[in-house]
Design a protein around this motif. Structure first.
Motif, PDB file in Angstrom:
ATOM      1  N   TYR A  20     -18.555  17.378  52.952  1.00  0.00           N
ATOM      2  CA  TYR A  20     -18.691  16.029  53.471  1.00  0.00           C
ATOM      3  C   TYR A  20     -18.561  14.970  52.381  1.00  0.00           C
ATOM      4  O   TYR A  20     -18.751  13.789  52.644  1.00  0.00           O
TER       5      TYR A  20
ATOM      6  N   THR B  72     -16.151  12.064  53.002  1.00  0.00           N
ATOM      7  CA  THR B  72     -16.645  11.312  54.159  1.00  0.00           C
ATOM      8  C   THR B  72     -17.822  10.441  53.744  1.00  0.00           C
ATOM      9  O   THR B  72     -17.926   9.270  54.089  1.00  0.00           O
ATOM     10  N   TRP B  73     -18.676  11.069  52.997  1.00  0.00           N
ATOM     11  CA  TRP B  73     -19.892  10.401  52.536  1.00  0.00           C
ATOM     12  C   TRP B  73     -19.540   9.217  51.630  1.00  0.00           C
ATOM     13  O   TRP B  73     -20.028   8.106  51.816  1.00  0.00           O
TER      14      TRP B  73
ATOM     15  N   SER C 113     -18.092   6.457  53.650  1.00  0.00           N
ATOM     16  CA  SER C 113     -19.078   5.710  54.424  1.00  0.00           C
ATOM     17  C   SER C 113     -19.843   4.729  53.530  1.00  0.00           C
ATOM     18  O   SER C 113     -20.160   3.620  53.924  1.00  0.00           O
ATOM     19  N   ILE C 114     -20.089   5.130  52.290  1.00  0.00           N
ATOM     20  CA  ILE C 114     -20.743   4.212  51.350  1.00  0.00           C
ATOM     21  C   ILE C 114     -19.789   3.047  51.037  1.00  0.00           C
ATOM     22  O   ILE C 114     -20.186   1.884  51.021  1.00  0.00           O
TER      23      ILE C 114
ATOM     24  N   GLN D 285      -9.461  10.818  64.056  1.00  0.00           N
ATOM     25  CA  GLN D 285     -10.582  10.299  64.848  1.00  0.00           C
ATOM     26  C   GLN D 285     -11.889  10.989  64.473  1.00  0.00           C
ATOM     27  O   GLN D 285     -12.938  10.361  64.389  1.00  0.00           O
TER      28      GLN D 285
ATOM     29  N   ASP E  98     -17.195  10.786  61.685  1.00  0.00           N
ATOM     30  CA  ASP E  98     -18.155  11.193  60.660  1.00  0.00           C
ATOM     31  C   ASP E  98     -18.486  10.047  59.710  1.00  0.00           C
ATOM     32  O   ASP E  98     -19.623   9.882  59.297  1.00  0.00           O
ATOM     33  N   ILE E  99     -17.465   9.274  59.360  1.00  0.00           N
ATOM     34  CA  ILE E  99     -17.682   8.192  58.393  1.00  0.00           C
ATOM     35  C   ILE E  99     -18.610   7.123  58.963  1.00  0.00           C
ATOM     36  O   ILE E  99     -19.556   6.696  58.310  1.00  0.00           O
TER      37      ILE E  99
ATOM     38  N   ASN F 289     -20.347   7.450  61.696  1.00  0.00           N
ATOM     39  CA  ASN F 289     -21.431   8.109  62.418  1.00  0.00           C
ATOM     40  C   ASN F 289     -21.575   7.683  63.873  1.00  0.00           C
ATOM     41  O   ASN F 289     -22.637   7.231  64.307  1.00  0.00           O
TER      42      ASN F 289
END
Lengths: 527, 175
Positions: free
Chosen positions: B70, B73-74, B77-78, B138, B143-144, B146
């Protein structure tokens, strides 16, 4: 097919996500319905245009260079928080997981062991106080697996953080264990109880602190988590392995691979969040010609957070990589300082926005006093000075090889070429030293220069010129008056990406860092 | 967004808080992140700030990463969060005034589309730029940010429809 269904499938059709049958149905509708067909065409055009836009965005060449420079500058200025830096990083990491019993008393300081014991006792008193005041819950949730009993003893939660205290007892009395917050731990209802919406793959546990235990059969620790997303709830905590402390006493655990024991422990921890007292301040002031705005003071049961920002704007004294710290907050009854290990995942975070450097400084709690006015004591000001110098290294000649930088002798004491290459470097510390630390790197004949500092040590010198060995005293840096930490010894590890041996050819110094203390106190009445 | 083999070697070092490894990892993906940042903020210096803030957050919080695969992705997202934070702060500073298309009509067609994108609310803007500017699937977008995949899909559709209206409106106005 109806238009509504066709619209629902439009994105998937365009991406090729529909199966044969769905695709046929969809296309059939497109032939029948002019409106949908037009929409499909328009969307397709729009997507193509967007993709063209994307193609047209080019990364400016200077991007990563600038990012590297600003990250380096921020990192440099963050040395005050020991745990995040290479300097003493190993020692700090060690402290957070295993206890080292080797610190020696110096200069009237108690030993590290005494300090740590005292810190643990204070934590315990504090927790009891929280429970008595109704701000914490006694939990006593017990789970047993493979002969190891883990008890969640207490929990304290507020708007800033959630602290979970635990004890581990080996029934066979063979070993000591701790929770490793980054492995084997899960909060089953994380999404429900923590606000993980913004950072979905975060574990809610952001730190762990080992606490002193009087009973050698029982080890104690504290897990620091973010604030709960609701006022009240139950944290469902699961553990499937814990770290064994066997044989790690006094050994550098950051180098050794930690050992784990597997098991199965589950806990239900009822928890209630207690609101913080928030004072919106918006106090404008300046520090050495640089504008500072104190935005907010948050007084939570477990921690006090001062949010402030500053701008590097003194035209007469342009300071590169400026960092301004707050030393402490004085109230009628208290003077609270920041502590490296006192607080969980709060604070420390720094970000830049529009030229403003934003900081959240954390201090011990003022919650029980709830002061009506405070005095903010400014602390050190740090900045970089560019002063380049290159020193050639000849690995074929004997070591040490000594150079002089701004009157300070810098010595390359040892070079061991290998995978990785290890370099030992020392810096002189005497009255002539003009800088706090140097910004340096090693490179080889081909210009490779990626290195990691694995260890560093030095001396802390306080306002009165008293010297303390850094490694043994780093944990109480904040207790000293106007301390400045001067690195004197470095162990550097370098390897090349292509697997070739790194043979150092040059030590390059880009500049140095200065630390200044200037007396400044700002009086702030709180509504 | 599976982590590649080379990526996992980086990750090992990144997890040991090796800043060089982290910066190298970013350097390899700078174009990806820059595109997201630039489409979101339209300001080079702001994007640099986002890179800076993201690098530091990832470095500091790497211990909180739950599963290695992840990682990207993580980080994304940050990164998106940082874009959002700077965007909000900037918008707060400018007193809300609807952009006047007639007066400040951009010369280039290119800019018009991106400006229309800027007028979408952040929920819809984010999925569109993650999907069409960056090219995430998608599932990855889900995931990004959430949210469920279904939500990503409906936001994409709604976002595109809104964007089409804004864009066409702007175009007509200009003609």
């Amino acid at each position: 097919m109806e238009c509504k269904n066709a619209q629902d499938q439009m994105i998937d059709y365009l991406e090729g996500n529909l199966n044969e049958w769905e695709k046929k149905e969809f296309e059939l509708h497109m032939e029948e319905c002019a409106a949908c067909k037009e929409e499909l065409v328009k969307l397709k055009q729009l997507i193509t245009s967007l993709e063209e836009e994307s193609e047209a965005i080019h990364v400016p060449e200077s991007l990563m260079k600038n990012v590297r420079a600003s990250v380096a500058s921020t990192q440099w200025s963050k040395r005050k928080t020991v745990k995040r830096t290479a300097l003493l990083g190993a020692a700090a990491a060690l402290f957070l997981t295993v206890f080292v019993g080797t610190a020696i008393a110096t200069n009237g300081f108690a030993t590290f062991a005494d300090w740590w014991k005292d810190f643990g006792n204070k934590q315990e008193e504090q927790v009891e106080n929280f429970v008595q005041q109704g701000l914490g819950n006694k939990v006593n949730a017990v789970a047993e697996s493979t002969g190891i009993k883990i008890t969640i003893t207490n929990v304290v939660a507020d708007d800033m953080q959630t602290l979970v205290y635990y004890e581990i007892e080996d029934q066979k009395r063979e070993n000591e264990y701790l929770i490793d917050f980054s492995q084997g731990l899960k909060v089953d209802n994380q999404e429900e109880i923590f606000n993980s919406k913004d950072e979905p793959s975060y574990s809610p546990v952001s730190n762990h602190l080992r606490l002193h235990s009087e009973n050698t059969q029982i080890s104690k620790g504290r897990l620091g988590m973010g604030p709960l997303s609701k006022e009240e709830g139950t944290i469902r905590l699961s553990l499937n392995k814990i770290q064994s402390l066997d044989g790690t006493d006094g050994v550098d655990s950051s180098i050794r691979e930690p050992e784990y024991i597997e098991g199965d422990w589950h806990f239900e921890i009822p928890v209630k969040k207690h609101p913080a007292i928030i004072h919106d301040l918006n106090v404008e002031t300046e520090y050495e010609g640089n504008p500072v705005i104190i935005d907010k003071l948050t007084i939570a049961p477990t921690v006090t957070v001062l949010s402030y920002r500053y701008r590097n704007e003194n035209e007469e004294r342009k300071l590169d990589g400026l960092s301004i710290s707050i030393a402490g907050i004085e109230s009628k009854e208290n003077y609270v300082t920041g502590s490296t290990f006192d607080f969980a995942g709060v604070g420390g975070a720094t970000s830049i926005s529009n030229g403003w450097q934003e900081e959240n400084a954390t201090f011990e709690s003022l919650y029980f006093e709830n002061p009506s006015h405070v005095k903010v004591h400014f602390g050190k000001m740090e900045f970089n000075v560019k002063e380049k110098a290159d020193f050639p290294i000849d690995p074929s000649k004997p070591f040490p090889q000594i150079f002089t930088y701004l009157g300070t002798k810098i010595s390359i004491d040892k070079v061991e070429i290998g995978q990785p290459t290890l370099i030992t470097m020392s810096e002189e510390l005497n009255a002539n030293r003009v800088y706090q630390s140097i910004d340096y790197h090693f490179s080889d004949a081909e210009g490779h220069n990626k290195s990691t500092v694995i260890n560093a040590d030095g001396y802390i010198i306080d306002k009165n010129g008293k010297q303390y060995k850094a490694y043994e005293n780093f944990y109480r840096l904040h207790e000293l008056e106007e301390p400045i930490l001067y690195p004197t010894e470095h162990e550097i590890q370098i390897s090349r990406e292509d697997g070739e041996d790194f043979i150092p050819a040059k030590l390059s110094i880009d500049g140095y860092r200065m630390i200044e203390y200037n007396e400044k106190v700002v009086d702030i009445p709180l509504d | 967004m599976k982590t590649s083999k080379a990526g996992s070697i980086y990750l090992k070092r990144i997890k040991k808080q090796d800043m060089h490894a982290l910066l190298d990892w970013f350097e390899e993906r700078q174009s990806k992140f820059y595109k997201i940042g630039w489409s979101y903020l339209k300001d080079y210096h702001d994007v640099e700030d986002v890179f800076h803030n993201t690098v530091l957050k990832v470095h500091e919080n790497i211990g909180q990463l739950k599963q290695d695969h992840y990682f990207e992705t993580w980080v994304t997202s940050i990164f998106i969060n940082e874009c959002r934070a700077i965007y909000r702060r900037k918008n707060k500073q400018v007193v809300e005034s609807p952009p006047d298309m007639a007066d400040e009509r951009p010369i280039e067609h290119r800019l018009e589309l991106m400006e229309s994108l800027d007028q979408l609310d952040s929920q819809h803007k984010e999925v569109i730029l993650l999907k069409y500017i960056q090219g995430y699937s998608q599932k990855e977008i889900a995931d990004i940010i959430n949210v469920p995949v279904g939500t990503v899909k409906s936001r994409l559709y709604r976002g595109l429809t809104m964007l089409r209206k804004l864009f066409e409106g702007g175009e007509k106005h200009g003609v």
